[in-house]
Structures are given as C-alpha cells and as structure tokens.
Design a protein around this motif. Structure first.
Motif, PDB file in Angstrom:
ATOM      1  N   LEU A 423     -30.228 -16.446  10.013  1.00 48.49           N
ATOM      2  CA  LEU A 423     -31.017 -17.608   8.652  1.00 48.49           C
ATOM      3  C   LEU A 423     -30.286 -18.828   8.645  1.00 48.49           C
ATOM      4  N   LEU A 424     -29.354 -18.641   7.423  1.00 46.41           N
ATOM      5  CA  LEU A 424     -28.856 -19.700   6.579  1.00 46.41           C
ATOM      6  C   LEU A 424     -28.143 -20.456   7.520  1.00 46.41           C
ATOM      7  N   ASP A 425     -27.101 -19.876   8.780  1.00 42.44           N
ATOM      8  CA  ASP A 425     -27.108 -21.025   9.692  1.00 42.44           C
ATOM      9  C   ASP A 425     -27.617 -22.028  10.294  1.00 42.44           C
ATOM     10  N   GLN A 426     -29.583 -21.386  11.008  1.00 45.12           N
ATOM     11  CA  GLN A 426     -30.406 -21.861  11.144  1.00 45.12           C
ATOM     12  C   GLN A 426     -30.637 -23.188  10.498  1.00 45.12           C
ATOM     13  N   VAL A 427     -30.418 -23.097   8.960  1.00 45.30           N
ATOM     14  CA  VAL A 427     -31.460 -23.992   8.343  1.00 45.30           C
ATOM     15  C   VAL A 427     -29.784 -24.492   7.637  1.00 45.30           C
ATOM     16  N   ALA A 428     -29.169 -24.932   8.417  1.00 47.31           N
ATOM     17  CA  ALA A 428     -27.677 -25.538   7.862  1.00 47.31           C
ATOM     18  C   ALA A 428     -26.939 -24.996   6.039  1.00 47.31           C
ATOM     19  N   LEU A 429     -27.491 -23.887   5.533  1.00 48.25           N
ATOM     20  CA  LEU A 429     -26.501 -23.268   4.645  1.00 48.25           C
ATOM     21  C   LEU A 429     -25.455 -22.832   5.008  1.00 48.25           C
ATOM     22  N   PRO A 430     -24.656 -22.794   3.847  1.00 46.69           N
ATOM     23  CA  PRO A 430     -23.267 -21.895   3.831  1.00 46.69           C
ATOM     24  C   PRO A 430     -23.838 -20.957   3.664  1.00 46.69           C
ATOM     25  N   VAL A 431     -22.930 -19.669   4.169  1.00 46.30           N
ATOM     26  CA  VAL A 431     -23.621 -18.070   4.306  1.00 46.30           C
ATOM     27  C   VAL A 431     -23.172 -17.756   2.725  1.00 46.30           C
ATOM     28  N   ALA A 432     -22.134 -18.314   2.237  1.00 48.73           N
ATOM     29  CA  ALA A 432     -21.594 -17.903   0.586  1.00 48.73           C
ATOM     30  C   ALA A 432     -22.748 -18.242  -0.321  1.00 48.73           C
ATOM     31  N   MET A 433     -23.988 -18.975   0.303  1.00 51.16           N
ATOM     32  CA  MET A 433     -25.162 -19.080  -0.502  1.00 51.16           C
ATOM     33  C   MET A 433     -25.604 -17.493  -0.620  1.00 51.16           C
ATOM     34  N   ALA A 434     -25.471 -16.836  -0.427  1.00 47.64           N
ATOM     35  CA  ALA A 434     -26.310 -15.746   0.316  1.00 47.64           C
ATOM     36  C   ALA A 434     -26.866 -15.218  -1.276  1.00 47.64           C
ATOM     37  N   GLY A 435     -25.703 -15.211  -2.188  1.00 45.89           N
ATOM     38  CA  GLY A 435     -25.103 -14.218  -3.802  1.00 45.89           C
ATOM     39  C   GLY A 435     -25.692 -15.614  -4.658  1.00 45.89           C
ATOM     40  N   ARG A 436     -26.124 -16.966  -4.486  1.00 42.32           N
ATOM     41  CA  ARG A 436     -26.610 -18.156  -5.486  1.00 42.32           C
ATOM     42  C   ARG A 436     -28.024 -17.583  -5.956  1.00 42.32           C
ATOM     43  N   LEU A 437     -28.511 -18.172  -7.338  1.00 43.29           N
ATOM     44  CA  LEU A 437     -29.928 -18.010  -7.772  1.00 43.29           C
ATOM     45  C   LEU A 437     -30.677 -19.143  -7.820  1.00 43.29           C
ATOM     46  N   PRO A 438     -31.971 -19.124  -7.441  1.00 43.07           N
ATOM     47  CA  PRO A 438     -32.421 -20.511  -7.653  1.00 43.07           C
ATOM     48  C   PRO A 438     -32.410 -21.426  -8.338  1.00 43.07           C
ATOM     49  N   HIS A 439     -31.748 -21.579  -9.852  1.00 45.34           N
ATOM     50  CA  HIS A 439     -31.956 -22.557 -10.916  1.00 45.34           C
ATOM     51  C   HIS A 439     -29.707 -23.096 -10.117  1.00 45.34           C
ATOM     52  N   GLU A 440     -29.072 -21.670  -9.462  1.00 49.78           N
ATOM     53  CA  GLU A 440     -28.137 -23.288  -8.906  1.00 49.78           C
ATOM     54  C   GLU A 440     -27.990 -23.552  -7.883  1.00 49.78           C
ATOM     55  N   LEU A 441     -29.100 -23.465  -7.350  1.00 50.03           N
ATOM     56  CA  LEU A 441     -29.321 -24.814  -5.673  1.00 50.03           C
ATOM     57  C   LEU A 441     -30.615 -25.986  -6.341  1.00 50.03           C
ATOM     58  N   SER A 442     -29.996 -27.189  -5.541  1.00 46.54           N
ATOM     59  CA  SER A 442     -30.945 -28.568  -5.530  1.00 46.54           C
ATOM     60  C   SER A 442     -32.348 -27.837  -4.592  1.00 46.54           C
ATOM     61  N   GLY A 443     -33.119 -28.875  -5.063  1.00 46.01           N
ATOM     62  CA  GLY A 443     -34.581 -28.739  -4.529  1.00 46.01           C
ATOM     63  C   GLY A 443     -34.925 -29.112  -2.809  1.00 46.01           C
ATOM     64  N   GLY A 444     -34.272 -29.097  -2.665  1.00 44.31           N
ATOM     65  CA  GLY A 444     -33.439 -29.342  -1.018  1.00 44.31           C
ATOM     66  C   GLY A 444     -33.043 -27.918  -0.486  1.00 44.31           C
ATOM     67  N   GLN A 445     -32.627 -27.737  -0.838  1.00 47.25           N
ATOM     68  CA  GLN A 445     -31.216 -26.333  -1.483  1.00 47.25           C
ATOM     69  C   GLN A 445     -32.343 -25.189  -0.761  1.00 47.25           C
ATOM     70  N   ARG A 446     -33.076 -25.390  -2.192  1.00 46.64           N
ATOM     71  CA  ARG A 446     -35.034 -24.206  -1.997  1.00 46.64           C
ATOM     72  C   ARG A 446     -35.446 -24.178  -1.312  1.00 46.64           C
ATOM     73  N   GLN A 447     -35.862 -25.508  -0.704  1.00 48.97           N
ATOM     74  CA  GLN A 447     -36.528 -25.638   0.330  1.00 48.97           C
ATOM     75  C   GLN A 447     -36.524 -24.730   1.652  1.00 48.97           C
ATOM     76  N   ARG A 448     -34.533 -25.405   2.119  1.00 49.88           N
ATOM     77  CA  ARG A 448     -33.659 -24.531   3.225  1.00 49.88           C
ATOM     78  C   ARG A 448     -34.574 -23.325   2.735  1.00 49.88           C
ATOM     79  N   VAL A 449     -33.928 -22.543   1.738  1.00 49.58           N
ATOM     80  CA  VAL A 449     -33.786 -21.175   1.561  1.00 49.58           C
ATOM     81  C   VAL A 449     -35.574 -20.644   2.148  1.00 49.58           C
ATOM     82  N   ALA A 450     -36.579 -21.977   1.370  1.00 49.89           N
ATOM     83  CA  ALA A 450     -38.150 -20.864   1.582  1.00 49.89           C
ATOM     84  C   ALA A 450     -38.143 -21.180   3.271  1.00 49.89           C
ATOM     85  N   ILE A 451     -37.891 -21.806   4.082  1.00 48.62           N
ATOM     86  CA  ILE A 451     -37.554 -22.099   5.331  1.00 48.62           C
ATOM     87  C   ILE A 451     -37.157 -20.987   5.687  1.00 48.62           C
TER      88      ILE A 451
END
Length: 551
Positions: A423-451
């Motif tokens: 899923l992270l690959d589908q929304v163009a986010l690196p797999v390494a981001m799986a361990g991050r918390l929301p406050h470590e993400l930008s607004g656009g990255q958070r919305q990609r996670v929500a998608i």
C-alpha cells in the motif's frame, strides 16, 4: 508617516528552531517591505517559512524558536530587539493578527463579545458598557447580522465564516497600522471567502491599514495583493509586482506553483472509460453499470434551542437523487451547509436516512442487518478532510494502515506487513516510513497514509470528503494525480465532496451542485463549468479567486 516609507521593513531576517541540540534554519536572510495601505502576499508551501516569518514579526515564535539575524523594522523600531514589555503594547494596537483556523482560535468557553472586548480592554481603548458598544459596532462592521444579540453567543453557535469574521474584528479592534492575515480564509468556501475578503479590503482601506497576507493560494494572492513574495525552503526566491510575478515568473519554483495551481482551465486528469482497467479478480466489471443508486434521499435533523428546549426540524438533504457508475468519479460541490457532507455520511452509514433509498451494488442499505452492514463497510471506505486529525497520534503508519485489517480479521501479522509495504508503494511512500508517527510526517504524507488506510480492505468505493482542501497546491496536485492513477489501476469509484470547483473540474466524470440540501444542477464538468445554467452555480464560479491564473 510618508506613504513612500515602509510601515514594515524586514531586512536579512533569519529564524532558527532548536531541536535535538541543533539549530534548524527555517528562515534565511529574507527582506521584504510593506508600504502604508499596501497588501503584500507571501506565498509558498507548508514548511516554506511564511508563517514563521509572520510569527517573527510579532515575536510570537514557539519557545524553541528565535531570531538569529536581521531586523524587523516597524515604524522604524526594530522589533527583533524590542523588550517584551514594548511588544505587549505593539501587538493588537500597532500590529493586528488574523490567525488561520477559525474553528480553533476562539475560546469555546467565552462569549464572542467578551473575546473581542478583551482586545479593547488590554490596550485601554474601552471598558464596560463602552467596550460592549464598540464590540457590537465591530461585529456589524465585519458583516455579522443581529450583532447585539450575537455578542452573547459562544463560538459553537457560529459558522466557520462567522467565526472568521469575529477573528477579523478582533484583529482590527484597535485600528492597527499593520494587519498580519495568516491563511485567513483557507478553511472557507469560495463565496464566503470572497465576501470576507471584500469586507477586509474595505475595512483596511477605510482605516489605512497595511496587510501582510500569508497564503498558499496563488489565485487569492493574484486578486488581493499589490506585491507578491514567493518563499521556498526559508528563502524568498522571487518578489515583485503581483501582475508581473503571475504573468512572467522567473524562478523555477514559482513556475511550479503556477503550473500546479488548479484553475477552471486546468486539464482533466480522470481516466477515460477506455483507459480504465479493472483487476482480473474483481467481482464486477464496468458493464454492470452503477455501483451506487441514490433515490429521493432526505435527512431531517431535530434541533433543540439552547435554554428553551424548543425543538425545530432542519432538512439537511432534500429529495436528492444521483448515480455513481463503477470506476468513475462523481463530485458534489456547494457551500458549507449545502448538505454535501451529510449526503456522504448517509452513504457511509454514519447517519440514519429519514426517507428515500440508497442501493449499493443492487442492495438497499436499509435492508442490511448488522453483519451485512459490517461487510458493506469493508467495500466502502472514507478519506476525510484534515490529514492532521484523521490519524491517531499514538499509532505508527503501519498500525494505522493495518487497523482496518485487524478490525475485519484479515490476515496475520506477516501478511499485514506485506500489505502495508504494498500500500505504501501504491501511494508513493517509502516502506521505511512504516515505523513513523504522524507528527513526523508532512500534511501531504499524512493524507497519503489516510488513502493507503482506505485502500487496505480493497474497497470498491472511496468517499473523499474535502480530502485535498487542506493541502498546498503542489501536494494537492500530487494527491489528485495519485487518485486518478489508483482509479485507473484498481477500478475504484469515488464520491468526491468539495467546495473547490477548480479541483472538481480536474477530477470528475460527473458533477452535482448542491444548495440548501437540494441538487440544483448536474452534468459533466464541461457542461457545469463552461455552460452553467443555475444562478447559484454561476455565483460559485464567479467567486473563485485567481481568474488571472486561468488566462
């Protein structure tokens, strides 16, 4: 003061934040002037440094932030080196502030009138009955009807547009020489936005107040500013006359912003019926027709008046009918209160239907028992507006995405981890981001996670309720391209709820315009935007800021 002498002169300003024992440089050596009566807009993405600049002017930086160099000259005084006692006299009286979010910048426990009066009392402008009379005058001035009664109400009794008017009244209460407006209308519909900005223009012109406007909306800057300064990564990369910046941008970043900004002339990015593909394992194919059929849908709320207990009925959705074909995007546009989000909630099963019918894949939702409703929710998933509120701050990205899989008892821990990577690959986010918390993400990255989370259960329909309205234009463009790509790849159907008509034109196959609970016009994007029939649709189109961007 001489009109040719700047009311505000920022010279080589630098700001840094201390984090983890090191300095993070948020603003680097920027210079900008604001003349008396002038509006200067600072544009750029989130993280570009524009709001940090505004906070530095007023010396309202967070505890870990500090001015590391340069000057902030207000009427010749260097605020960068002013004592805090001096700043207390300047804030509000000399420099007014209209903050960004009308939904969170008012105290929910204080009456509106008391909050506006506070600004007058702190600076010794008025107290007691004189302050109340001044507050009523201010509320009337910013266009709040029945101000004498509404001064005694609380923020929750005001709409978003009315709250924003209150914040403008507070910012202008002491007739400041300079007003800092930080994204003052970003959360508002286009018609409300236009009315408020027209009112602000009128008031600041009458008072001779200069405006330092912070925005990511180039269209708004084009309409409202005399001068534009474009910020990127803490630096001003281009500045000058607004018409010149927009008509002949020199810097590559400015060109990117202009290219990404949606306008009524933006190209459609939706996949055509021929281009759309569907998974070989899909239970249904496009030829089957409509995934959703809504007929005469009505929702009536019972509202009890505070204090009296008297009940009244409010029809939020009134005899609405439309279809969502498989693999297509159907959009609903309209102002706040038009009924579009209530319609989405009824489809999601989050509200009970008063009358009418919703059929999903041929089945009436009213006929579903608890077990069937649970299965239905696996096939329909939402993505909401605010990327900062839609993720649990305690959950990692992986936990957020796997939560629907846990709820529906799909897979084991190892298969879920594989699904997260997919899923992270589908929304163009690196797999390494799986361990991050929301406050470590930008607004656009958070919305990609929500998608990604919405796609975890392989739904057939995704309901997107203002899903890109909180994002900067560059990030917004990336998310819209992502949604179109996923639709083509997975055969998804979308119900797209928005007040942004330019975005709707880009993403939609069919558009329905809602006003006061009813659909007043329907058609293809070309029909709606090129040949609008309804007076209300014409009003919405006329209110879109940035006609200059479309030419």
């Amino acid at each position: 003061m001489n009109d040719s002498f700047p009311i505000l002169s920022i010279r080589d300003l630098s700001v840094a934040f201390r984090s983890g024992g090191t300095d993070i440089h948020a603003v680097r050596n920027i210079s900008v002037d604001v003349l008396p009566g002038q509006t200067v807009a600072v544009v750029g993405e989130s993280g570009s440094g524009k709001s940090t600049t505004a906070a530095a002017i007023n010396r309202l930086l967070p505890e870990n932030g500090r001015i590391t160099g340069g000057q902030v000259l207000f009427e010749g005084r260097d605020l960068a080196r002013a004592h805090e006692r001096e700043m207390l006299t300047i804030r509000g009286a000399g420099i007014g502030l209209v903050p960004q979010d009308p939904m969170s910048n008012l105290n929910p426990l204080m009456r509106i009138g008391d909050q506006v009066a506070e600004a007058l009392e702190v600076h010794g402008r008025a107290t007691g009955s004189a302050a109340k009379a001044a507050v009523i005058e201010l509320l009337e001035m910013v266009g709040i009807p029945d101000a004498e009664r509404r001064v005694n109400q609380y923020p929750h009794e005001f709409s978003g547009g009315m709250r924003q008017r209150v914040l403008i009244a507070m910012g202008l209460a002491c007739r400041p020489k300079l007003l800092i407006a930080d994204e003052p209308t970003s959360a508002l519909d286009v018609t409300v936005q236009r009315r408020i900005l027209d009112q602000l223009d009128k008031l600041t012109a009458e008072m001779g107040t200069s405006v330092f406007l912070i925005t990511h909306d180039l269209g708004l800057a084009a309409e409202r500013a005399d001068t534009i300064a474009v910020m990127n990564k803490g630096e001003i990369v281009e500045s000058g006359d607004a018409a010149r910046i927009l008509g002949d941008p020199q810097h590559e970043y400015t060109k990117q912003l202009l290219h990404a900004a949606p306008s009524l002339s933006s190209r459609s990015i939706v996949p055509t019926a021929k281009a759309r593909t569907f998974p070989a394992t899909a239970a249904s194919v496009p030829e089957i027709g409509n995934l959703v059929e809504i007929e005469d849908l009505t929702k009536v709320f019972t509202i009890r008046a505070a204090g009296t207990g008297v009940a009244s009925r409010f029809t939020a959705v009134d005899s609405v009918s439309f279809r969502i074909p498989r693999g297509e995007t159907v959009s609903i546009v309209g102002e706040s209160g038009s009924g579009k989000s209530t319609t989405a909630n009824l489809l999601l099963g989050l509200d009970d239907i008063t009358s009418g019918r919703i059929r999903f894949d041929g089945t009436d939702l009213a006929s579903l028992d608890r077990r069937s409703l649970f299965a239905f929710r696996r096939r329909v998933q939402p993505v909401f507006q605010n990327p900062y509120a839609s993720l649990d701050p305690r959950y990692t990205v992986e936990r957020s995405i796997t939560e629907p899989l846990r709820v529906h008892r799909i897979g084991d821990s190892s298969s879920r981890r594989r699904r997260v990577a997919e899923l992270l690959d589908q929304v163009a986010l690196p797999v390494a981001m799986a361990g991050r918390l929301p406050h470590e993400l930008s607004g656009g990255q958070r919305q990609r996670v929500a998608i990604a989370r919405a796609l975890a259960l392989s739904p057939e329909l995704v309901v997107l309720d203002e899903a890109v309205s909180a994002l900067d234009v560059l990030v917004q463009a990336q998310i819209l391209e992502l949604l179109a790509s996923l639709q083509s790849e997975l055969g998804l159907s979308y119900l797209f709820i928005s007040h942004d008509l330019a975005v709707v034109r880009m993403i939609s196959h069919q558009v329905h315009v809602m006003q006061a609970g009813r659909i007043v016009e329907s058609g293809t994007p070309e029909q709606i935007f090129d040949r609008p029939q309804s007076e209300y649709t014409q009003e919405l189109l006329a209110a879109i800021p940035g006609a200059k961007l479309a030419s």
